[in-house]
Design an enzyme around this catalytic site. Structure first.
Site, PDB file in Angstrom:
ATOM      1  CG  HIS A   8      -0.299   0.050   2.465  1.00  0.00           C
ATOM      2  ND1 HIS A   8       0.596  -0.837   3.176  1.00  0.00           N
ATOM      3  CD2 HIS A   8       0.081   1.364   3.229  1.00  0.00           C
ATOM      4  CE1 HIS A   8       1.101  -0.430   3.995  1.00  0.00           C
ATOM      5  NE2 HIS A   8       1.015   0.788   4.287  1.00  0.00           N
TER       6      HIS A   8
ATOM      7  CG  HIS B   7       0.248   5.830   2.733  1.00  0.00           C
ATOM      8  ND1 HIS B   7      -1.265   5.563   2.601  1.00  0.00           N
ATOM      9  CD2 HIS B   7       0.788   5.186   3.717  1.00  0.00           C
ATOM     10  CE1 HIS B   7      -1.325   4.411   3.839  1.00  0.00           C
ATOM     11  NE2 HIS B   7       0.001   4.372   4.290  1.00  0.00           N
TER      12      HIS B   7
END
Length: 156
Positions: free
Chosen positions: A59, A74
């Protein structure tokens, strides 16, 4: 002083970091930068700068430039809880990457189906001075930005 042009890792609507609905990012606790609200489709997340892939998680990833500037991407908020679901990595931690190189395929609809915000914060790690980050015009106006277009400039 070094100047680093940081590119948008995904296309979408450019967003000021202060407008990211997560205080860890909006308050600059991780560092300063900007964000991109991606289209609601599967997108290709690319390297925002050239350098070494210092950290790679499904992620999120950090690319460290030759000048020692670490840039964190992110993919979504609270997406660590998904344990990689909705993300496909295409490189390995420690690889040298060039700006625009594919890092992760990001399934935005799958993230939204889990009730999570898919926004993509991009920050200079450990940057404590907001004035050292100059957002692009797209960020300032909240306009659309293409993947690989200038998101902000970091001065160290």
């Amino acid at each position: 002083m070094s100047t680093t042009q940081v590119l948008a890792p995904v296309g979408g609507r450019a967003v000021a970091l202060a407008d990211v609905p997560d205080p860890v990012f909006s308050a600059g606790m991780v560092g300063f930068g900007a964000a991109v609200d991606p289209p609601r489709e599967v997108v290709q997340a690319v390297a925002p700068v050239s350098g070494k892939l210092l950290k790679l998680m499904p992620h999120a990833y950090v690319v460290l430039t030759a000048d020692g500037v670490g840039v964190l991407v992110h993919l979504g908020l609270d997406t660590v809880a998904l344990n990689g679901e909705g993300f496909t990595t295409h490189v390995a931690q420690g690889d040298d990457v060039t700006h625009g190189q594919l890092i992760i395929t990001y399934d935005v609809p799958a993230i939204e189906a889990k009730g999570l915000n898919p926004i993509v914060p991009v920050v200079v790690m450990d940057e404590r001075e907001a004035a050292n980050v100059a957002p692009s015009a797209a960020v300032l106006t909240g306009n659309q930005i293409a993947s690989g277009a200038g998101l902000f400039t970091a001065n160290k």
